[in-house]
Design an enzyme around this catalytic site. Structure first.
Site, mmCIF file in Angstrom:
data_model
loop_
_atom_site.group_PDB
_atom_site.id
_atom_site.type_symbol
_atom_site.label_atom_id
_atom_site.label_comp_id
_atom_site.label_asym_id
_atom_site.label_seq_id
_atom_site.Cartn_x
_atom_site.Cartn_y
_atom_site.Cartn_z
ATOM 1 N N GLY A 9 0.856 -1.195 0.000
ATOM 2 C CA GLY A 9 0.000 0.000 0.000
ATOM 3 C C GLY A 9 0.888 1.239 0.000
ATOM 4 O O GLY A 9 2.115 1.137 -0.126
ATOM 5 N N LYS A 183 -2.070 7.966 18.990
ATOM 6 C CA LYS A 183 -2.447 7.934 17.566
ATOM 7 C C LYS A 183 -3.883 7.434 17.425
ATOM 8 O O LYS A 183 -4.644 7.904 16.573
ATOM 9 C CB LYS A 183 -1.462 7.052 16.787
HETATM 10 O O1 PAF Z 1 -5.582 7.500 8.770
HETATM 11 C C1 PAF Z 1 -5.150 8.607 8.386
HETATM 12 O O2 PAF Z 1 -5.535 9.148 7.353
HETATM 13 C C2 PAF Z 1 -4.069 9.295 9.228
HETATM 14 O O3 PAF Z 1 -3.676 8.413 10.249
HETATM 15 C C3 PAF Z 1 -4.489 10.647 9.806
HETATM 16 C C4 PAF Z 1 -3.527 11.017 10.909
HETATM 17 C C5 PAF Z 1 -5.890 10.647 10.339
HETATM 18 C C6 PAF Z 1 -4.299 11.759 8.795
HETATM 19 O O4 PAF Z 1 -5.108 11.660 7.677
#
Ligand code: PAF
Length: 304
Positions: A9, A183
């Site tokens: 990916g 995160k």
């Molecule tokens: O999943 C995503 O797209 C990324 O982890 C984030 C930080 C939300 C930014 O687009």
């Protein structure tokens, strides 16, 4: 080092091109191709770090996988078990396995499937996307954090340097679960909302999303605190706002998954939060509603 990257990916392709400067890299993919060519390009935000280049990689060579010192797994969380199942017969027991995906909830599966290997988890704020089949564009720079989740994995601090040499900034963490939770908070806030409202990350800065973002962050903070990572909802909210600003022009991965009618990572993002909340008997109605709404959207793919 010989490095096999499982999953081709956008993020897997970006790291492959960056690691190829110093290491032998091959890809392990679901199709049975023997070669993979990737055109790497930069965006305005990354042009000082990334120059356009074309890379030719070997792919799906069992002997290469058996000789690999490092296996970097970049498939989505729900693909982890299947991907490791297919590769496992060829992975050497001493090979270090680094797992990098959005969301949480795959660690037990990986430990059980690879009981002898040193296991490391990583989270990255680097951003990449694929404008076409062969191209990967590096669209944003941010820290990558790594840390062990097994006794042997905990001793691999030098991996921080190896990843930093390839694509900076990168840092080793003594407890990787803290950055993974932080995160997760960002993904719980940005991903479902941008998918449901079909908008770029930056639109979440509008006043109409203010209360909902605060509530999401408050719920995540309560669960994180119960998990042993005390944090205030306001602190998570600040981090979410920073990412919304820094990635304002990007579509989130879940927005893209829904647009292309692909399975999303919701079960490993809001779904993981809900599961941990249940274990601590904490109510998380706002995240529960978002999880439900994304599940409804996924169900509708088949009706169209
Ligand atoms: O999943 C995503 O797209 C990324 O982890 C984030 C930080 C939300 C930014 O687009």
């Amino acid at each position: 080092m010989n490095i096999t990257i499982i999953g081709a990916g956008a993020i897997g392709r970006l790291w492959g091109c960056k690691l190829a400067g110093k290491h032998n890299v091959q890809y392990w993919t679901r199709d049975h191709r023997r070669q993979l060519t990737i055109h790497l390009s930069a965006s305005e935000a990354t042009q000082h770090t990334t120059s356009s280049n074309t890379f030719d990689f070997e792919a799906n060579q069992e002997t290469f996988l058996a000789r690999s010192d490092l296996v970097l797994v970049t498939v989505k969380a729900f693909q982890i078990a299947g991907a490791i199942q297919a590769a496992r017969p060829h992975i050497a027991p001493q090979a270090t396995v680094v797992v990098m995906h959005n969301g949480m909830g795959s660690q037990q599966t990986v430990r059980e499937m690879l009981p002898d290997n040193p296991i490391v988890y990583a989270t990255t704020a680097q951003a990449a996307f694929r404008p076409s089949e062969d191209e990967v564009r590096h669209t944003g720079i941010g820290p990558t954090l790594l840390g062990g989740i097994t006794a042997q994995g905990n001793r691999l601090q030098q991996l921080g340097q190896l990843f930093d040499d390839a694509l900076s900034p990168c840092q080793w963490q003594d407890d990787i679960n803290l950055p993974l939770w932080r995160k997760l908070a960002i993904n719980c806030a940005i991903n479902p909302l941008t998918a449901l409202h079909n908008c770029k990350n930056g639109e979440l800065a509008l006043a109409q999303f203010d209360t909902e973002l605060t509530n999401i962050c408050q719920e995540v903070a309560e669960v994180m605190t119960a998990e042993g990572y005390p944090v205030a909802g306001s602190e998570l909210r600040q981090q979410v706002d920073t990412v919304i600003k820094a990635t304002a022009g990007n579509f989130s991965s879940m927005n893209q998954d829904v647009c292309h009618q692909r399975q999303t990572e919701i079960d490993y993002i809001s779904g993981y939060l809900i599961a941990r909340a249940k274990a601590h008997q904490i109510a998380v109605p706002c995240n529960q509603r978002l999880w439900q709404a994304i599940k409804e959207l996924e169900k509708q793919y088949h009706d169209q």
